[in-house]
Design a protein around this motif. Structure first.
Motif, PDB file in Angstrom:
ATOM      1  N   ALA A  13      41.993  40.935  38.345  1.00  0.00           N
ATOM      2  CA  ALA A  13      41.566  42.268  38.774  1.00  0.00           C
ATOM      3  C   ALA A  13      41.677  42.342  40.284  1.00  0.00           C
ATOM      4  N   GLY A  14      42.050  43.524  40.788  1.00  0.00           N
ATOM      5  CA  GLY A  14      42.230  43.699  42.226  1.00  0.00           C
ATOM      6  C   GLY A  14      41.056  44.390  42.899  1.00  0.00           C
ATOM      7  N   ASP A  15      40.128  44.920  42.097  1.00  0.00           N
ATOM      8  CA  ASP A  15      38.931  45.524  42.682  1.00  0.00           C
ATOM      9  C   ASP A  15      37.772  45.445  41.683  1.00  0.00           C
ATOM     10  N   GLY A  16      36.609  45.901  42.123  1.00  0.00           N
ATOM     11  CA  GLY A  16      35.406  45.774  41.304  1.00  0.00           C
ATOM     12  C   GLY A  16      35.462  46.570  40.008  1.00  0.00           C
ATOM     13  N   ALA A  17      36.102  47.725  40.039  1.00  0.00           N
ATOM     14  CA  ALA A  17      36.154  48.558  38.835  1.00  0.00           C
ATOM     15  C   ALA A  17      37.023  47.906  37.760  1.00  0.00           C
ATOM     16  N   GLN A  18      38.174  47.376  38.190  1.00  0.00           N
ATOM     17  CA  GLN A  18      39.024  46.656  37.235  1.00  0.00           C
ATOM     18  C   GLN A  18      38.279  45.444  36.672  1.00  0.00           C
ATOM     19  N   ALA A  19      37.542  44.790  37.544  1.00  0.00           N
ATOM     20  CA  ALA A  19      36.782  43.619  37.112  1.00  0.00           C
ATOM     21  C   ALA A  19      35.755  44.009  36.050  1.00  0.00           C
ATOM     22  N   GLN A  20      35.028  45.091  36.299  1.00  0.00           N
ATOM     23  CA  GLN A  20      34.011  45.527  35.334  1.00  0.00           C
ATOM     24  C   GLN A  20      34.641  45.866  33.989  1.00  0.00           C
ATOM     25  N   ALA A  21      35.798  46.556  34.030  1.00  0.00           N
ATOM     26  CA  ALA A  21      36.462  46.932  32.777  1.00  0.00           C
ATOM     27  C   ALA A  21      36.831  45.680  31.987  1.00  0.00           C
ATOM     28  N   LEU A  22      37.330  44.649  32.680  1.00  0.00           N
ATOM     29  CA  LEU A  22      37.713  43.413  31.984  1.00  0.00           C
ATOM     30  C   LEU A  22      36.483  42.666  31.490  1.00  0.00           C
ATOM     31  N   LEU A  23      35.421  42.676  32.293  1.00  0.00           N
ATOM     32  CA  LEU A  23      34.191  41.984  31.896  1.00  0.00           C
ATOM     33  C   LEU A  23      33.593  42.623  30.642  1.00  0.00           C
ATOM     34  N   GLU A  24      33.761  43.918  30.523  1.00  0.00           N
ATOM     35  CA  GLU A  24      33.192  44.613  29.366  1.00  0.00           C
ATOM     36  C   GLU A  24      34.034  44.440  28.107  1.00  0.00           C
ATOM     37  N   SER A  25      35.318  44.154  28.292  1.00  0.00           N
ATOM     38  CA  SER A  25      36.207  44.160  27.127  1.00  0.00           C
ATOM     39  C   SER A  25      36.691  42.773  26.717  1.00  0.00           C
ATOM     40  N   THR A  26      36.355  41.751  27.509  1.00  0.00           N
ATOM     41  CA  THR A  26      36.966  40.436  27.280  1.00  0.00           C
ATOM     42  C   THR A  26      35.890  39.365  27.179  1.00  0.00           C
ATOM     43  N   ARG A  27      36.116  38.402  26.298  1.00  0.00           N
ATOM     44  CA  ARG A  27      35.195  37.265  26.266  1.00  0.00           C
ATOM     45  C   ARG A  27      35.691  36.225  27.258  1.00  0.00           C
ATOM     46  N   LEU A  28      34.868  35.965  28.266  1.00  0.00           N
ATOM     47  CA  LEU A  28      35.303  35.098  29.364  1.00  0.00           C
ATOM     48  C   LEU A  28      34.453  33.839  29.432  1.00  0.00           C
ATOM     49  N   ASP A  29      35.068  32.766  29.938  1.00  0.00           N
ATOM     50  CA  ASP A  29      34.326  31.517  30.149  1.00  0.00           C
ATOM     51  C   ASP A  29      33.859  31.373  31.590  1.00  0.00           C
ATOM     52  N   GLY A  30      34.499  32.085  32.498  1.00  0.00           N
ATOM     53  CA  GLY A  30      34.112  31.950  33.903  1.00  0.00           C
ATOM     54  C   GLY A  30      34.843  32.959  34.768  1.00  0.00           C
ATOM     55  N   VAL A  31      34.307  33.151  35.989  1.00  0.00           N
ATOM     56  CA  VAL A  31      34.863  34.144  36.914  1.00  0.00           C
ATOM     57  C   VAL A  31      35.075  33.496  38.281  1.00  0.00           C
ATOM     58  N   VAL A  32      36.217  33.790  38.879  1.00  0.00           N
ATOM     59  CA  VAL A  32      36.454  33.461  40.292  1.00  0.00           C
ATOM     60  C   VAL A  32      36.462  34.795  41.029  1.00  0.00           C
ATOM     61  N   LEU A  33      35.505  34.971  41.934  1.00  0.00           N
ATOM     62  CA  LEU A  33      35.253  36.294  42.499  1.00  0.00           C
ATOM     63  C   LEU A  33      35.318  36.273  44.024  1.00  0.00           C
ATOM     64  N   ASP A  34      36.252  37.024  44.570  1.00  0.00           N
ATOM     65  CA  ASP A  34      36.319  37.190  46.026  1.00  0.00           C
ATOM     66  C   ASP A  34      35.175  38.109  46.447  1.00  0.00           C
ATOM     67  N   LEU A  35      34.452  37.749  47.509  1.00  0.00           N
ATOM     68  CA  LEU A  35      33.334  38.607  47.920  1.00  0.00           C
ATOM     69  C   LEU A  35      33.811  39.830  48.709  1.00  0.00           C
ATOM     70  N   GLY A  36      34.921  39.690  49.419  1.00  0.00           N
ATOM     71  CA  GLY A  36      35.413  40.817  50.211  1.00  0.00           C
ATOM     72  C   GLY A  36      36.365  41.680  49.397  1.00  0.00           C
ATOM     73  N   LEU A  37      35.818  42.700  48.739  1.00  0.00           N
ATOM     74  CA  LEU A  37      36.648  43.587  47.908  1.00  0.00           C
ATOM     75  C   LEU A  37      36.615  44.998  48.488  1.00  0.00           C
ATOM     76  N   PRO A  38      37.694  45.741  48.282  1.00  0.00           N
ATOM     77  CA  PRO A  38      37.770  47.087  48.864  1.00  0.00           C
ATOM     78  C   PRO A  38      36.923  48.080  48.074  1.00  0.00           C
ATOM     79  N   PRO A  39      36.578  49.222  48.693  1.00  0.00           N
ATOM     80  CA  PRO A  39      35.869  50.272  47.965  1.00  0.00           C
ATOM     81  C   PRO A  39      36.733  50.815  46.835  1.00  0.00           C
ATOM     82  N   VAL A  40      36.075  51.357  45.809  1.00  0.00           N
ATOM     83  CA  VAL A  40      36.793  51.965  44.687  1.00  0.00           C
ATOM     84  C   VAL A  40      36.591  53.471  44.782  1.00  0.00           C
ATOM     85  N   GLN A  41      37.660  54.217  44.984  1.00  0.00           N
ATOM     86  CA  GLN A  41      37.609  55.669  45.152  1.00  0.00           C
ATOM     87  C   GLN A  41      36.539  56.069  46.173  1.00  0.00           C
TER      88      GLN A  41
END
Ligand code: CA
Length: 242
Positions: A31-59
């Motif tokens: 995912a390239g931003d927080g919104a894409q990340a949330q969509a994937l988190l809601e729809s996918t069964r994940l074992d772990g996340v690698v998360l950049d803290l510096g993400l751009p605003p969404v809209q």
């Protein structure tokens, strides 16, 4: 091996990391931003996340990594998250750990270190939960007292808020006040979340340990106690010399 979500806005870094993680045997959603990340988190069964803290605003709305992390912690409290921080800034790392990150890496990082930390984090996540108890009676020294079973402490009459890890770290130091507690000993206790214990990957979690020590030092301010870094060996709780 594991199904991971990589959240990183830098396309070059994202594509490169994605390829490397897949090469290491993981399956990866990116995912390239927080919104894409949330969509994937809601729809996918994940074992772990690698998360950049510096993400751009969404809209036009701020949505940095800390906000994504808080969102994850509310919905998926047990999903392991490793955060990537751009700056070598301890406040940034503390903010990440406070918001519930399991570990962090500062950019630029070594790919081998990322893979080792990820492996350790995923291994810890598969272990049964720590029941929160340490052996022994109420440890105390000077004005500091810790609850033997709950992550709580007191400085004189004043209650200290402690996380589980802060409390177990402080408990170790307090029980051996005036003696050096090895980094490995602390990490080993953090691993008592499983009966088989053992850290496996060398150094996993030691960045986190530094941050916890830093936090405890702040909480011990004015207590007359100090945590000293004994280079190459570990940490020692001692009475502050006036
Ligand atoms: Ca970024």
């Amino acid at each position: 091996m594991a199904h991971l979500l990589l959240v990183e806005d830098d396309e070059l870094l994202r594509d490169g990391l994605c390829a490397q993680l897949m090469h290491a045997g993981h399956s990866v959603d990116a995912a390239g931003d927080g919104a894409q990340a949330q969509a994937l988190l809601e729809s996918t069964r994940l074992d772990g996340v690698v998360l950049d803290l510096g993400l751009p605003p969404v809209q036009g709305v701020a949505m940095d990594g800390i906000m994504v992390l808080r969102w994850i912690r509310q919905r998926l409290p047990h999903l392991p998250v490793l955060v990537l921080t751009a700056r070598d800034d301890i406040d940034d790392r503390v903010a990440g750990l406070n918001a519930g990150a399991d570990d962090y890496l500062t950019k630029p990082f070594d790919l081998a270190e990322l893979l080792a930390r990820l492996a350790a984090m995923l291994r810890r996540a598969r272990m049964p939960a720590f029941d929160g108890t340490l052996p022994g009676d109420t440890p105390s020294a000077h004005r500091l007292r810790l609850d033997p079973q709950l992550p709580m402490g007191w400085l004189g009459e004043e209650a200290m808020e402690l996380t589980h890890r802060e409390w177990s770290l402080l408990g170790l130091l307090l029980r051996q006040i005036g003696q050096v507690v090895g980094r490995e000993d602390v990490l080993a206790v953090w691993q008592t979340q499983a009966p088989e214990g053992g850290l496996g990957g060398a150094g996993a979690g030691s960045n986190a340990l530094e941050v916890y020590v830093h936090r405890l030092r702040r909480k011990l301010q004015g207590s007359g106690l100090n945590i000293r870094n004994v280079r190459g060996l570990g940490y020692m709780l001692e009475l502050q010399t006036p």
